[in-house]
Design an enzyme around this catalytic site. Sequence first.
Site, short mmCIF file in Angstrom:
data_model
loop_
_atom_site.label_atom_id
_atom_site.label_comp_id
_atom_site.label_asym_id
_atom_site.label_seq_id
_atom_site.Cartn_x
_atom_site.Cartn_y
_atom_site.Cartn_z
N LYS A 197 0.85 -1.19 0.00
CA LYS A 197 0.00 0.00 0.00
C LYS A 197 0.88 1.24 0.00
O LYS A 197 1.95 1.25 0.65
CB LYS A 197 -0.89 -0.04 1.25
CG LYS A 197 -1.84 1.14 1.39
CD LYS A 197 -2.70 0.99 2.64
CE LYS A 197 -3.70 2.11 2.83
NZ LYS A 197 -4.54 1.94 4.02
N SER A 249 -9.52 1.88 3.22
CA SER A 249 -8.71 2.68 2.32
C SER A 249 -7.71 1.87 1.51
O SER A 249 -7.18 2.36 0.52
CB SER A 249 -7.94 3.74 3.13
OG SER A 249 -7.07 3.11 4.05
N SER A 283 -9.59 -0.55 7.40
CA SER A 283 -9.11 -0.42 6.01
C SER A 283 -8.50 -1.66 5.39
O SER A 283 -8.19 -1.65 4.20
CB SER A 283 -8.09 0.71 5.93
OG SER A 283 -8.78 1.91 5.84
N1 GLN Z 1 -12.58 4.10 6.74
C1 GLN Z 1 -11.95 4.45 7.98
C2 GLN Z 1 -11.52 5.89 7.95
O1 GLN Z 1 -11.72 6.52 6.94
C3 GLN Z 1 -10.81 3.55 8.25
C4 GLN Z 1 -9.55 3.97 7.62
C5 GLN Z 1 -8.41 3.07 7.88
O2 GLN Z 1 -8.55 2.02 8.51
N2 GLN Z 1 -7.24 3.51 7.44
O3 GLN Z 1 -11.02 6.41 8.90
#
Ligand code: GLN
Length: 474
Positions: free
Chosen positions: A76, A151, A175
């Site tokens: 990532k 994400s 994410s």
């Molecule tokens: N969707 C969650 C957020 O936007 C989780 C993001 C993540 O785990 N990096 O904060």
Amino acid sequence: MKAYSSLSEIKEAIKKGETSCRELVEFYLRNIEDNKHLNAFLDVYAGEAREHAKQVDKKIAEGTAGKLAGMVIGLKDVLCHKDHGLQCGSNILEGFKSQFNGTAVERLIKEDAIVIGRQNCDEFAMGSSNENSAFGPVLNAADNSRVPGGSSGGSAVAVQADMCLVSLGTDTGGSVRQPAAFCGIIGSKPTYGRISRYGLVAYASSFDSIGIFSKSIEDNALTLEVIAGKDEFDSTVSQSEVPAYSQKLQKKDQPYRIAYFRNTLEGEGLNEEIKTSVEQKLQWLRDQGNTVEAVDFPLLDYVLPAYYILTTAEASSNLSRFDGVKYGYRSTNAVNLETMYKKTRSEGFGTEVKRRIMLGTFVLSASYYDAYYTKAQKVRRLIKDATDELLSSYDFIIMPTTPTTAFKLGEHTADPLEMYLADLYTVQANLCGLPAISIPNGKDSAGMPIGLQVVASAFKEDELFAFSKYMMET
Ligand code: GLN
């Protein structure tokens, strides 16, 4: 060449002379090329991966290869990989290259994993659909009109569509688990502090964890075993020994004790087909002689508010370093130092990141600090205590990973609150620092994958993997 779904299959095939690291790399590179439209990779290291594959093949022939020889991985775009681009899906890091390897990346390479590329993600890991990337959205390989989740969307799709065997993503609030559920693969996040965060660009430091995408539990366990453990570069990392997770996948002999939340399964907002798939799994567990009990967890209503107050607060502080001075992009429209800061940040960050910096700055401001930040910290503690207490009487908590299956691109972009609801079931594990995993659990009537989430007590990753394997073998 066929797509392999685990490293043990690959190792077997290499031993029989049916494939080689070179052939594997060619196979994945072809799939990356054929699936370019999915936008999963921001950078592909074709030449380097080919070269590395030759070296690993040689090591295999000589009997000196590491544990991960034959594993082709993707990273990532928030993980430091020396001399390679790193942009966190953002324009503000335009042209930036890592000066060092993050600990997890370093350990993978040491065991002869081959890095094939850098994967698209929501900007600074903020998002649930991969629509917040400065490089455009990633598409779900199961249906290109739908999101892959976020994400770590690029990392999930890369495994889903066989563009690599394993990906490293990050999970601050879901994410890794949420995109794994949307893409029909396995996604895990270990206990907070199990894997060093050195070389992971911080979003919310007290929540951030590296997570692993794979198609098999074995690969997930083996990858964790390689990258976890103490590290002098991260003071929050656990000093406790790392078990050989991949050797401990045998289910325990006694029946399991499993809890599920009544208010989750019966609550509003949970898609009927997902509800049914969870219920069927719970029934199967009962039929197998395990204890499955419904419990009430009234604090569930507070998990999302607490998460979004605390993570935005931490993000507003962590992201203050991107100011045009030290890294990447600098606005050319500035007339003095102050406008340079302002313009760099206004032009360099995307809308969602700016929204969170503003929210975080607000909850930390002197007049509102106690009303929001302090209160959310207290709520976090209550949630953690209640969850730990529950896990002292049960082996696992089972939940849906997500309230819905993968939604259409653009479906939730108009209203950020609607998007935040995608994390309803995943943020609890991060608030509490607990290990959790999402495993595939069927498909809905549109053919989209459904994920099932299992949460365990701190440092019980071995049990979590063994239990997940048991459930996946049905
Ligand atoms: N969707 C969650 C957020 O936007 C989780 C993001 C993540 O785990 N990096 O904060």
